[in-house]
Design a protein around this motif. Structure first.
Motif, PDB file in Angstrom:
ATOM      1  N   LEU A 191       0.827  -1.210   0.000  1.00  0.00           N
ATOM      2  CA  LEU A 191       0.000   0.000   0.000  1.00  0.00           C
ATOM      3  C   LEU A 191       0.861   1.260   0.000  1.00  0.00           C
ATOM      4  CD1 LEU A 191      -2.748  -1.144   2.537  1.00  0.00           C
ATOM      5  CD2 LEU A 191      -2.910  -1.077   0.045  1.00  0.00           C
ATOM      6  N   THR A 192       1.941   1.245   0.767  1.00  0.00           N
ATOM      7  CA  THR A 192       2.835   2.411   0.766  1.00  0.00           C
ATOM      8  C   THR A 192       3.567   2.532  -0.571  1.00  0.00           C
ATOM      9  OG1 THR A 192       4.597   1.113   1.826  1.00  0.00           O
ATOM     10  CG2 THR A 192       3.162   2.394   3.266  1.00  0.00           C
ATOM     11  N   LYS A 193       3.816   1.395  -1.238  1.00  0.00           N
ATOM     12  CA  LYS A 193       4.429   1.442  -2.566  1.00  0.00           C
ATOM     13  C   LYS A 193       3.515   2.152  -3.550  1.00  0.00           C
ATOM     14  CE  LYS A 193       5.013  -2.355  -5.132  1.00  0.00           C
ATOM     15  NZ  LYS A 193       5.630  -3.603  -5.674  1.00  0.00           N
ATOM     16  N   ARG A 199       3.110   9.636  -5.515  1.00  0.00           N
ATOM     17  CA  ARG A 199       3.926  10.786  -5.124  1.00  0.00           C
ATOM     18  C   ARG A 199       4.860  11.235  -6.235  1.00  0.00           C
ATOM     19  NH1 ARG A 199       9.187  11.380  -2.742  1.00  0.00           N
ATOM     20  NH2 ARG A 199       9.543   9.142  -2.995  1.00  0.00           N
ATOM     21  N   LEU A 200       5.316  10.286  -7.040  1.00  0.00           N
ATOM     22  CA  LEU A 200       6.320  10.578  -8.061  1.00  0.00           C
ATOM     23  C   LEU A 200       5.723  10.929  -9.417  1.00  0.00           C
ATOM     24  CD1 LEU A 200       8.858   7.778  -7.092  1.00  0.00           C
ATOM     25  CD2 LEU A 200       8.948  10.207  -6.513  1.00  0.00           C
ATOM     26  N   MET A 201       4.407  11.130  -9.475  1.00  0.00           N
ATOM     27  CA  MET A 201       3.774  11.497 -10.746  1.00  0.00           C
ATOM     28  C   MET A 201       4.162  12.926 -11.124  1.00  0.00           C
ATOM     29  SD  MET A 201       1.392  13.873  -9.730  1.00  0.00           S
ATOM     30  CE  MET A 201       0.812  14.406  -8.123  1.00  0.00           C
ATOM     31  N   ASN A 222       5.338  21.598 -10.210  1.00  0.00           N
ATOM     32  CA  ASN A 222       5.884  20.791  -9.114  1.00  0.00           C
ATOM     33  C   ASN A 222       5.328  21.199  -7.751  1.00  0.00           C
ATOM     34  OD1 ASN A 222       7.465  18.552  -8.400  1.00  0.00           O
ATOM     35  ND2 ASN A 222       9.165  19.856  -7.738  1.00  0.00           N
ATOM     36  N   LEU A 223       4.088  21.669  -7.735  1.00  0.00           N
ATOM     37  CA  LEU A 223       3.475  22.106  -6.475  1.00  0.00           C
ATOM     38  C   LEU A 223       3.128  20.936  -5.560  1.00  0.00           C
ATOM     39  CD1 LEU A 223       1.171  25.007  -7.720  1.00  0.00           C
ATOM     40  CD2 LEU A 223       3.304  25.187  -6.427  1.00  0.00           C
ATOM     41  N   GLN A 224       2.793  19.784  -6.132  1.00  0.00           N
ATOM     42  CA  GLN A 224       2.510  18.570  -5.363  1.00  0.00           C
ATOM     43  C   GLN A 224       1.443  18.798  -4.281  1.00  0.00           C
ATOM     44  OE1 GLN A 224       6.443  16.472  -4.510  1.00  0.00           O
ATOM     45  NE2 GLN A 224       7.179  18.486  -5.192  1.00  0.00           N
ATOM     46  N   PRO A 225       0.223  19.136  -4.710  1.00  0.00           N
ATOM     47  CA  PRO A 225      -0.816  19.471  -3.735  1.00  0.00           C
ATOM     48  C   PRO A 225      -1.553  18.271  -3.137  1.00  0.00           C
ATOM     49  CG  PRO A 225      -1.693  19.714  -5.931  1.00  0.00           C
ATOM     50  CD  PRO A 225      -0.240  19.324  -6.092  1.00  0.00           C
ATOM     51  N   LEU A 226      -1.202  17.065  -3.555  1.00  0.00           N
ATOM     52  CA  LEU A 226      -1.981  15.903  -3.126  1.00  0.00           C
ATOM     53  C   LEU A 226      -1.413  15.250  -1.871  1.00  0.00           C
ATOM     54  CD1 LEU A 226      -2.722  14.184  -6.565  1.00  0.00           C
ATOM     55  CD2 LEU A 226      -3.951  16.045  -5.410  1.00  0.00           C
ATOM     56  N   GLU A 227      -2.340  14.727  -1.064  1.00  0.00           N
ATOM     57  CA  GLU A 227      -1.992  13.917   0.105  1.00  0.00           C
ATOM     58  C   GLU A 227      -2.849  12.664   0.073  1.00  0.00           C
ATOM     59  OE1 GLU A 227      -1.711  16.067   3.816  1.00  0.00           O
ATOM     60  OE2 GLU A 227      -1.179  17.938   2.790  1.00  0.00           O
ATOM     61  N   TYR A 228      -2.479  11.664   0.863  1.00  0.00           N
ATOM     62  CA  TYR A 228      -3.098  10.352   0.740  1.00  0.00           C
ATOM     63  C   TYR A 228      -3.379   9.764   2.124  1.00  0.00           C
ATOM     64  CZ  TYR A 228      -0.888  11.144  -3.762  1.00  0.00           C
ATOM     65  OH  TYR A 228      -0.485  11.724  -4.943  1.00  0.00           O
ATOM     66  N   VAL A 229      -4.504   9.064   2.228  1.00  0.00           N
ATOM     67  CA  VAL A 229      -4.817   8.316   3.443  1.00  0.00           C
ATOM     68  C   VAL A 229      -4.959   6.849   3.074  1.00  0.00           C
ATOM     69  CG1 VAL A 229      -6.402   8.005   5.372  1.00  0.00           C
ATOM     70  CG2 VAL A 229      -6.035  10.303   4.437  1.00  0.00           C
ATOM     71  N   ILE A 230      -4.131   6.014   3.699  1.00  0.00           N
ATOM     72  CA  ILE A 230      -4.219   4.563   3.499  1.00  0.00           C
ATOM     73  C   ILE A 230      -5.194   3.995   4.521  1.00  0.00           C
ATOM     74  CG2 ILE A 230      -2.965   2.380   3.691  1.00  0.00           C
ATOM     75  CD1 ILE A 230      -0.456   3.874   2.744  1.00  0.00           C
ATOM     76  N   ILE A 231      -6.140   3.195   4.052  1.00  0.00           N
ATOM     77  CA  ILE A 231      -7.135   2.571   4.925  1.00  0.00           C
ATOM     78  C   ILE A 231      -7.009   1.065   4.795  1.00  0.00           C
ATOM     79  CG2 ILE A 231      -9.587   2.343   5.466  1.00  0.00           C
ATOM     80  CD1 ILE A 231      -8.720   5.195   5.812  1.00  0.00           C
ATOM     81  N   ASP A 232      -6.651   0.372   5.888  1.00  0.00           N
ATOM     82  CA  ASP A 232      -6.658  -1.082   5.877  1.00  0.00           C
ATOM     83  C   ASP A 232      -7.206  -1.685   7.166  1.00  0.00           C
ATOM     84  OD1 ASP A 232      -4.533  -0.646   7.595  1.00  0.00           O
ATOM     85  OD2 ASP A 232      -3.113  -1.932   6.514  1.00  0.00           O
ATOM     86  N   VAL A 244     -10.619  -4.692   0.381  1.00  0.00           N
ATOM     87  CA  VAL A 244      -9.967  -4.931   1.674  1.00  0.00           C
ATOM     88  C   VAL A 244      -9.109  -3.746   2.094  1.00  0.00           C
ATOM     89  CG1 VAL A 244      -9.985  -7.422   1.351  1.00  0.00           C
ATOM     90  CG2 VAL A 244      -7.995  -6.108   0.592  1.00  0.00           C
ATOM     91  N   ALA A 245      -8.939  -2.773   1.192  1.00  0.00           N
ATOM     92  CA  ALA A 245      -8.147  -1.577   1.523  1.00  0.00           C
ATOM     93  C   ALA A 245      -8.530  -0.456   0.563  1.00  0.00           C
ATOM     94  CB  ALA A 245      -6.655  -1.875   1.423  1.00  0.00           C
ATOM     95  N   TYR A 246      -8.170   0.756   0.963  1.00  0.00           N
ATOM     96  CA  TYR A 246      -8.421   1.933   0.126  1.00  0.00           C
ATOM     97  C   TYR A 246      -7.234   2.877   0.231  1.00  0.00           C
ATOM     98  CZ  TYR A 246     -13.395   0.603   0.433  1.00  0.00           C
ATOM     99  OH  TYR A 246     -14.596  -0.061   0.381  1.00  0.00           O
ATOM    100  N   VAL A 247      -7.042   3.665  -0.832  1.00  0.00           N
ATOM    101  CA  VAL A 247      -6.201   4.857  -0.746  1.00  0.00           C
ATOM    102  C   VAL A 247      -7.106   6.039  -1.098  1.00  0.00           C
ATOM    103  CG1 VAL A 247      -4.228   6.137  -1.637  1.00  0.00           C
ATOM    104  CG2 VAL A 247      -4.064   3.650  -1.335  1.00  0.00           C
ATOM    105  N   ILE A 248      -7.239   6.968  -0.165  1.00  0.00           N
ATOM    106  CA  ILE A 248      -8.049   8.165  -0.371  1.00  0.00           C
ATOM    107  C   ILE A 248      -7.130   9.287  -0.839  1.00  0.00           C
ATOM    108  CG2 ILE A 248      -9.837   9.644   0.608  1.00  0.00           C
ATOM    109  CD1 ILE A 248     -10.386   6.634   0.955  1.00  0.00           C
ATOM    110  N   VAL A 249      -7.458   9.915  -1.960  1.00  0.00           N
ATOM    111  CA  VAL A 249      -6.640  10.993  -2.504  1.00  0.00           C
ATOM    112  C   VAL A 249      -7.254  12.334  -2.102  1.00  0.00           C
ATOM    113  CG1 VAL A 249      -5.665  12.022  -4.582  1.00  0.00           C
ATOM    114  CG2 VAL A 249      -5.974   9.544  -4.448  1.00  0.00           C
TER     115      VAL A 249
END
Length: 292
Positions: A26-28, A34-36, A41-51, A82-87
């Motif tokens: 999930l972290t991968k 993150r590397l998109m 190059n402002l990189q405004p996105l954050e992520y929540v991993i749900i498991d 069984v898991a989610y990544v919220i953007v």
């Protein structure tokens, strides 16, 4: 599997095995996001991993699935993600226009997941108020979309649209298999200017390496032979060590053919070798070079 193969075989999955996805995987996915490429190059996105099982169940209640075939597109009990990544978008960094970043981040995660055998579904039909409360988000973070994840428990298939006015709505057959129509390549591709057909339509097939050589003449001989036998083929120069990509002794030249013609092409080349003594040397390994 090559990137192109992953793209061709990717389908949205809505029925999942109840098998845990390792947190490291999930972290991968988030690292791939993150590397998109990011505008300025402002990189405004954050992520929540749900498991966590409790959080996974809460997130599921905020989502709407596959409206074309509702309720058949909603994962049944026992086949939920069984898991989610919220953007999330950090509006303190960028108040609007972050949607381009979202698209790139999602596709990076989807393909990375698939490379590990994990299915996914990109969802934007979300009860965002409920999601915000579930995640305890501060006001400057906006829920963009959700990537549902799990090992696939279905195998959707892609269908080519048969006409320009064909329906793009996906559907399930009597066996429960999901069919997903896609516009045909020739319907969406133009050449040099809009409305001009491409001189040659290239099918959306996987191409496989049939032959590899360092000698340019060999590659062109084999390419011409296959083309004369009506087998599509292209030459590709693969970078060798530190040398630049070109057709010549500094590169390996690969002869590629469509995957579904691979056996036929190989048979023709074997027959060519048997019938023409002069070509036998093409398939012999190059002798090692001695010290000069």
């Amino acid at each position: 599997m090559s990137i192109h193969k992953l793209i061709v075989h990717r389908r949205s999955i809505r029925r999942f095995k109840q098998q845990t996805i390792p947190y490291s995987v999930l972290t991968k996915l988030v690292n791939a996001a993150r590397l998109m490429p990011s505008a300025a190059n402002l990189q405004p996105l954050e992520y929540v991993i749900i498991d966590d099982a409790g959080q996974v169940a809460k997130v599921f209640e905020t989502l709407q699935w596959a409206r074309y075939i509702s309720p058949l597109g909603t994962p049944p009990q026992g086949e939920e993600p069984v898991a989610y990544v919220i953007v999330l978008a950090n509006t303190n960094i960028k108040a609007d226009g972050y949607q381009y970043d979202v698209g790139a981040a999602m596709e990076n995660m989807i393909l990375t997941a698939l490379s590990d055998g994990i299915g996914s579904c990109w969802l934007s039909s979300i009860d965002r108020e409920a999601m915000t409360a579930c995640l305890k988000l501060p006001a400057h973070l906006t829920v963009c979309c959700v990537l549902a994840l799990g090992y696939p428990n279905e195998q959707p298939v892609m269908e080519e649209l048969t006409a320009t006015d064909g329906s793009i709505k996906y559907w399930k057959d009597k066996d429960g298999c999901l069919h997903v129509p896609k516009r045909r390549l020739e319907q969406i591709t133009h050449y040099n200017q809009y409305g001009t057909e491409c001189p040659e339509t290239v099918a959306c097939e996987d191409w496989e390496a049939l032959f590899e050589t360092s000698v340019e003449e060999e590659a062109y001989i084999l390419q011409g032979f296959l083309q004369n036998n009506e087998i599509p083929c292209v030459l590709e120069a693969a970078k060798s060590h530190i040398y630049p990509v070109n057709f010549g002794s500094m590169s390996k030249i690969r002869l590629l053919v469509p995957e579904d013609r691979l056996d036929e092409a190989r048979g023709l080349l074997e027959k060519m070798v048997l019938e023409t003594d002069e070509t036998e040397e093409l398939f012999e390994p190059e002798p090692e070079q001695g010290n000069l």
